[in-house]
Every structure is written in C-alpha cells, then in structure tokens.
Design an enzyme around this catalytic site. Structure first.
Site, mmCIF file in Angstrom:
data_model
loop_
_atom_site.group_PDB
_atom_site.id
_atom_site.type_symbol
_atom_site.label_atom_id
_atom_site.label_comp_id
_atom_site.label_asym_id
_atom_site.label_seq_id
_atom_site.Cartn_x
_atom_site.Cartn_y
_atom_site.Cartn_z
ATOM 1 N N CYS A 333 3.597 -9.170 -4.204
ATOM 2 C CA CYS A 333 2.606 -8.505 -5.056
ATOM 3 C C CYS A 333 2.300 -9.233 -6.371
ATOM 4 O O CYS A 333 1.117 -9.373 -6.718
ATOM 5 C CB CYS A 333 2.995 -7.051 -5.305
ATOM 6 S SG CYS A 333 4.755 -6.701 -5.359
ATOM 7 N N ARG A 362 15.398 -12.141 0.083
ATOM 8 C CA ARG A 362 16.148 -11.099 -0.622
ATOM 9 C C ARG A 362 17.637 -11.312 -0.373
ATOM 10 O O ARG A 362 18.060 -11.535 0.765
ATOM 11 C CB ARG A 362 15.715 -9.704 -0.158
ATOM 12 C CG ARG A 362 14.268 -9.399 -0.508
ATOM 13 C CD ARG A 362 13.832 -8.012 -0.064
ATOM 14 N NE ARG A 362 12.404 -7.816 -0.315
ATOM 15 C CZ ARG A 362 11.713 -6.736 0.067
ATOM 16 N NH1 ARG A 362 12.322 -5.756 0.706
ATOM 17 N NH2 ARG A 362 10.427 -6.648 -0.195
ATOM 18 N N GLN A 380 6.311 -11.014 5.799
ATOM 19 C CA GLN A 380 5.634 -9.717 5.868
ATOM 20 C C GLN A 380 4.153 -9.892 6.184
ATOM 21 O O GLN A 380 3.530 -10.871 5.780
ATOM 22 C CB GLN A 380 5.741 -8.989 4.524
ATOM 23 C CG GLN A 380 7.130 -8.551 4.139
ATOM 24 C CD GLN A 380 7.134 -7.874 2.776
ATOM 25 O OE1 GLN A 380 6.639 -8.426 1.815
ATOM 26 N NE2 GLN A 380 7.682 -6.682 2.705
ATOM 27 N N ASP A 382 1.785 -8.770 4.655
ATOM 28 C CA ASP A 382 1.631 -8.091 3.370
ATOM 29 C C ASP A 382 0.182 -8.104 2.906
ATOM 30 O O ASP A 382 -0.577 -9.029 3.209
ATOM 31 C CB ASP A 382 2.512 -8.786 2.326
ATOM 32 C CG ASP A 382 2.965 -7.833 1.238
ATOM 33 O OD1 ASP A 382 2.560 -6.665 1.278
ATOM 34 O OD2 ASP A 382 3.720 -8.267 0.353
ATOM 35 N N HIS A 384 -2.655 -6.416 -0.410
ATOM 36 C CA HIS A 384 -2.874 -5.603 -1.604
ATOM 37 C C HIS A 384 -4.355 -5.362 -1.793
ATOM 38 O O HIS A 384 -5.169 -6.274 -1.621
ATOM 39 C CB HIS A 384 -2.262 -6.288 -2.828
ATOM 40 C CG HIS A 384 -0.770 -6.436 -2.718
ATOM 41 N ND1 HIS A 384 -0.177 -7.538 -2.139
ATOM 42 C CD2 HIS A 384 0.240 -5.590 -3.060
ATOM 43 C CE1 HIS A 384 1.136 -7.371 -2.142
ATOM 44 N NE2 HIS A 384 1.413 -6.209 -2.701
ATOM 45 N N LYS A 464 4.954 6.096 -1.901
ATOM 46 C CA LYS A 464 4.440 5.405 -0.721
ATOM 47 C C LYS A 464 4.423 6.319 0.497
ATOM 48 O O LYS A 464 5.249 7.218 0.648
ATOM 49 C CB LYS A 464 5.283 4.175 -0.414
ATOM 50 C CG LYS A 464 6.765 4.447 -0.185
ATOM 51 C CD LYS A 464 7.549 3.163 0.055
ATOM 52 C CE LYS A 464 9.039 3.434 0.177
ATOM 53 N NZ LYS A 464 9.813 2.199 0.474
ATOM 54 N N HIS A 510 -0.366 -1.322 -2.321
ATOM 55 C CA HIS A 510 0.485 -2.236 -1.562
ATOM 56 C C HIS A 510 0.539 -1.727 -0.127
ATOM 57 O O HIS A 510 0.887 -0.563 0.091
ATOM 58 C CB HIS A 510 1.916 -2.252 -2.118
ATOM 59 C CG HIS A 510 2.012 -2.531 -3.584
ATOM 60 N ND1 HIS A 510 2.585 -3.677 -4.095
ATOM 61 C CD2 HIS A 510 1.615 -1.803 -4.677
ATOM 62 C CE1 HIS A 510 2.554 -3.640 -5.413
ATOM 63 N NE2 HIS A 510 1.968 -2.514 -5.796
#
Length: 634
Positions: A333, A362, A380, A382, A384, A464, A510
C-alpha cells in the site's frame, strides 16, 4: 426483585438473586439438566453464577453457539487433572481453547511422548465417570500466589505475579485439582464425553526460546461422539490432501532449510501459478485496474509515516546501505500511494484503481511456518482504489460481486462474509472508524448480503470485509479482503482537487481476492485433492505410445497441441502402456491420450480420464474442441 429477560423476549421475576442453574430449573427440569453455562448480558458465566440485578440471560446448552468453547475449556482442565494424577510432580502452565480443540503446556522431569497419550486419555475417561462437581472460588492475588506455591505450582504462581496487585482471581476446582482460570466451566466432569488427545509437541515457556522447554499436549473435544468421529474423518481426509504431499507427488515445488518460509517453484508448479495469475490479471484489467510495479525495499522513514513502523515493525525484515536503513515491504500500500502522489489528480479522475502482483516479506516466527500456507516471502494479488467518500459504496459493491464470481470459477461456492472491526491498537479517532465501518455495512446491505462481525479484528488503519470459503471437506479459509482506509492517504500526503478547487485526501480501499498466491494455490490443491480442473492443471494431457512404432506420430501430435496453446507432454519411454497410464494417473493429469498402430493408421487417439473413464477414440480435432470447451472460464 430481579427481572430476567430471556432470548424470546419473555421475562421472569424473582424476589431475590438467582443462579443460572436456578433460572434454568424454573423454566423446566430438562433445561436445568442440559445447561452447560449461562450468558448474562452477553458474558459467558458458570451455571453457579448469581444474577443479582436485572439482566438479559441465555441458557447455554449443547445447541448454543458458545457451547463448544465451554466444553473445550473444561476438557483442557480434565487433561491437566489426568496428567497430574498419572505423573506426580508435573506442573501446569497454560491451557487455552484453540480452533477445534485445546492444548495444555506442562513442565515435567521428561518430555511427554505420543506413547503417553492413550494412558492419559483413559484417566480422563475415569475422571468423567467420577462426575466430579466443578466449583469456582475467588482469592486475592497474593493469596493465590501463596496457594499455588504451596502446592508446588511454581509456573502458575509466576503467571499470577504478573497480574496487578489487589486483583481478585477466580480458581476452579474438580476433585483434588485446582487451576487459575477465568472460566466459565461445565457444572461437572460428567458433561465431558467426546474428546481425543491428538499429539505432543515442545513449547517454550511464554513463547520465548530463551526459556525452558515445556511439553504441549493437544486435544480435540466435541459435543458428541458423532461430531468427534466426523472431525477425525475430516482430519484423515485432510492428511490425504495435504498440499505438501501433493507437491512432492505432482512435482510442483519444494522448500528447504536454506530459505525458511520461501518456495522453490518447479516447472509444473509455476505453470499452475501462471494460470492463476493470468486469470486474475484478466479479471482486474476488465474491472478497470491499471497494473503497477513498486520497489521491494523502501527507506524506513516511509514506513514510519505510513504507521507500519509503530504497528508492524516486529514482522518486518530490515537492511542497511550507505548508512541508510531500509525495510523489505511487508505490504504494497505505501508504494501505491507514491504512484498516486506522482502527479495532481482531479475529482474527475477518481476512482483510480492500481493493481500489483506484489512480492512481500514478513518475518513470521519459524514455528508458525506451514508449507506454502504460511510463508515469509509471498505474492499478493494486491490492489488499491483511490476514490471519494461518495464512491466507496459503489466500489465495495462491485468488488464484492467480482470476488464471488472469481471464487465460483475456482470451485468455491460456500462463502461466509464477515466484517472485522476496529482493533485496540489503531490509527485515527472513533469518528473516523465509525465512518469506515458504516461504509462497509452500507455496501454489503446494498448487495443484499448477510454478514457477521468480528470486533477487534480489523487492520490498524481500517476495518475490512473478509471472505471465508469452505473447501470440499468443510474447512473454512479466510481469503479476500476489502478494507476502507481514511488514515494512510492523509499520513502519506495523498490529495486530489475537488469540485470546489480545494485539496482533499482520497479514501483508500485496500483489496485482494485470492490474497497470498502461495496460500491460495495450497488451498486449491487441497480443495481439489490435486485433481485440478483442466483449465488450471499444469499438464492438461499426456500423449502415450504403445510401441516405438507410434513414437513419431505421438511426437507430432504433442507439438500440434502445444502450438494450439495446450499444456501437453509426451511419454515415449519404452515402458508397458499399463505402467505409463498408472504413473500419469497418479500425477492426476486430466487426460491420457493413447495411440497404437490402429490409432496411428486412422489418425486418431484413444482418450482416457484420470478417473479411469474410457471416452473412446477421437480425432485430434474432436479432442481439441472438448479440451477448449472445458477451459472456457465464466
């Protein structure tokens, strides 16, 4: 006078305080006998709990959603009592409820082993037959410390010493066994009937590897034998479907000690990865997302601005160069905000949607790593969305419908939707969180979706929506998320020009549908037991010759199918055809295409499925049409 309101809205009044058990008995003797616990104004309590003021009360029986938690908590105490009977000198530490069961950590002169479990389980059954009443007492902290030290429970005394002075603590006793516990517990040990001890493991005291190693015993507990047997059968099936076993069998990937929590993808595994990624790429492109790519390493000052430093630094990897500190990104992000910030946007440009198959790292504890389901390096799907307040509902609604369609395509139709609400450690004020949570509720209401709420489980920057999918054997997996974030755009200086020529911070959404690609592929493998549908299978068909005489024909067919975009292999080995068919069936290849002299002369192939079904003889064009139709996705 105490007035009690029951779940059906009816009320009962009592001249004096009444216990949960007495309340149940006033309703009926059958209910009093079935009562495991109570729920007073939303708080679980023992049946011995005294209701001294007006309250809303539920009687917890085995039909209540909280019944399993109470049973499992009590079965943990049953385990601890059995261990101390059989192994004098064993000390108890902690014994919480976990998914599908419980565990208890013990300190003893030797580690417990799997060979100890049958004997402990037999003792647990004996204690059940003794029907020992479970009673609760309250002691001041210092008195509780003295009590446990007096009975040789040093670990329990150390736990209590960390509790603030002056606190009153609850202790639960059954027969000779007493433990510190918040409760509640069942009224007696005879209420615990369906349980099984599963395994033993090592565990450091308080999770710190500098401390002594304890013995952890895991168990499972259920309402009845039928549910227990169903769970054990599910575990047996899950073991057969274990993605790590399937990966070895199918030659998909491997992991090794030199790269803990990371994956070495083999050709077939990477072919599967690409099918998932390219499908998701098409989904996002058709939904108006622009694909971006951001750096893997960013200066720690950016992570401090974003809020990750204060809330997530313990899970991050760091590096240094030329006296500057950097962090490998655990999330995408902040990078996407930098792309948004590189230019001035008008409200007419919004919503702006960025997508990235972003690689993240991570620093997960080594003990938490599990195949490709829990890793340290992952990718991911991912994305946004930067939008105005007024666009949030439409964007969340569109995402919800998109996510359900994707899950159905991959074979998941049993889906539960949840909203994770504000955690204790978070950015922003309550008013901002109220807006964010209300936006998610409004969007799901617009979709006509029922959902449950998870207090305290949101991200530190926003609530979320979570999508929980059930697989073929009934296990639930949390996958996609949609998060509303009012904080990060402000912290990182994201702005657009509104219709009044004023600068405003956009709302940042997100979102991810499959989440970690590694984890999703693991789930897919276990859901389909490795027998992936033809559109996903790394190898869609294998062409087999019976003798060397058909080798040129098979080789030419293989090249022709490959030129049409199909994922095929040829097996021209000088092996018996039965052996080759068995081998590729175990490899779970959807189709086996066999040619002998007759097929070669006629320009055909004999088609078999991995399940052993004989589909007869087809021309290459007929099989091509069949496979192409099966690879058409919704």
């Amino acid at each position: 006078m105490v007035t009690i309101t029951l779940p059906d809205g009816s009320q009962r009044s009592f001249e004096q305080p009444v216990t949960v058990h007495e309340l149940a008995a006033s309703i009926g003797p059958g209910l009093a006998k079935a009562a495991l616990a109570g729920k007073v104004d939303g708080k679980l309590v023992d049946t011995s709990h005294v209701i001294a003021a007006d309250a809303v009360v539920e009687i917890v029986t085995d039909r209540h959603p909280d019944a399993l938690e109470v049973l499992r908590h009590s079965t943990a105490h049953l385990l601890a009592q059995a261990v101390q009977r059989l192994f004098p000198g064993a000390q108890v530490t902690i014994g919480p409820v976990i998914d599908n069961g419980f565990y208890y950590d013990f300190s003893y002169e030797r580690p417990f082993t799997a060979d100890d479990l049958p004997r402990i389980e037999e003792e647990m059954q004996r204690i059940v037959k003794e029907a020992l009443p479970v009673t609760r007492t309250v002691k001041p902290r210092d008195e509780a410390v003295a009590f446990f030290r007096g009975i040789g429970e040093e670990y329990k005394a150390r736990i209590i010493e960390d509790i603030p002075a002056g606190e009153a603590l609850s202790l639960y006793s059954q027969g000779e066994f007493t433990d510190l516990c918040r409760g509640p517990h069942v009224p007696g040990t005879d209420r615990l009937r369906a349980f099984k001890l599963m395994k033993v493991a090592g565990a450091y005291w308080r999770g710190d590897h500098h401390n002594e190693m304890l013995s952890r015993i895991y168990g499972t507990a259920w309402l009845n034998d039928k549910d227990l047997k169903a769970y054990l059968l599910q575990l047996e099936e899950a073991d057969k479907r274990d993605h790590r076993k399937l990966a070895r069998q199918l030659g998909l990937f491997h992991q090794q000690e030199e790269a803990p929590g990371m994956v070495f993808w083999h050709p077939r595994g990477w072919a599967l990865w690409q099918q998932v990624e390219q499908y998701m790429r098409r989904v996002y492109r058709e939904s108006g997302y622009q694909e971006v790519r951001c750096p893997q390493i960013l200066d720690v000052t950016l992570w401090k601005k974003s809020g990750h430093w204060d809330n997530y630094k313990d899970n991050m990897f760091f590096t240094e160069s030329e006296k500057r500190d950097y962090a490998l990104k655990p999330m995408n992000c902040p990078g996407h905000v930098q792309v948004f910030n590189h230019g001035l946007h008008s409200y007419r440009d919004l919503p702006i949607r960025y997508g990235e198959f972003g690689s993240c790292h991570r620093n997960e504890p080594s003990g938490a790593l599990h195949g490709i389901m829990r890793v340290r390096a992952f990718t991911q799907d991912d994305g946004h969305v930067f939008c105005t307040d007024g666009q949030v509902e439409a964007e969340v609604t569109a995402f919800h419908r998109q996510a359900l369609k994707v899950y159905e395509t991959f074979g998941f139709t049993d889906i539960e939707v949840k909203i994770a609400l504000r955690p204790e450690s978070r950015l922003g004020d309550d008013a901002t969180w109220d807006r964010a949570e209300a936006a998610l509720r409004a969007a799901l209401s617009a979709c006509g979706v029922a959902w449950t709420e998870l207090p305290g489980e949101g991200a530190f920057y926003g609530p979320k929506i979570e999508y929980h999918l059930k697989d073929a054997i009934g296990r639930a997996w949390q996958l996609g998320t949609m998060q509303v974030d009012f904080m990060m755009p402000q912290r990182l200086g994201a702005e657009y020009v509104d219709e009044h020529s004023s600068r405003r911070h956009p709302v940042m959404l997100h979102r991810a549908i499959v989440g970690s690609m590694e984890r999703f592929i693991g789930i897919l493998l276990e859901h389909h037991a490795g027998a992936l549908p033809p559109w996903l299978a790394p190898v869609q068909a294998v062409l087999l010759n019976i003798t060397d005489a058909q080798a040129p024909y098979i080789d030419a067919l293989g090249k022709a199918f490959a030129n049409q975009g199909f994922r095929v292999e040829t097996d021209l080995r000088n092996e018996k055809i039965g052996y080759k068919i068995r081998e590729h069936t175990l490899q779970k290849v959807p189709y086996l295409l066999v040619a002998g002299d007759r097929e070669k002369e006629q320009g055909t192939i004999a088609v078999r499925t991995r399940s052993g079904e004989d589909l007869g003889v087809m021309t290459p064009a007929e099989f091509e049409r069949r496979l192409r139709e099966e690879c058409v996705r919704p």
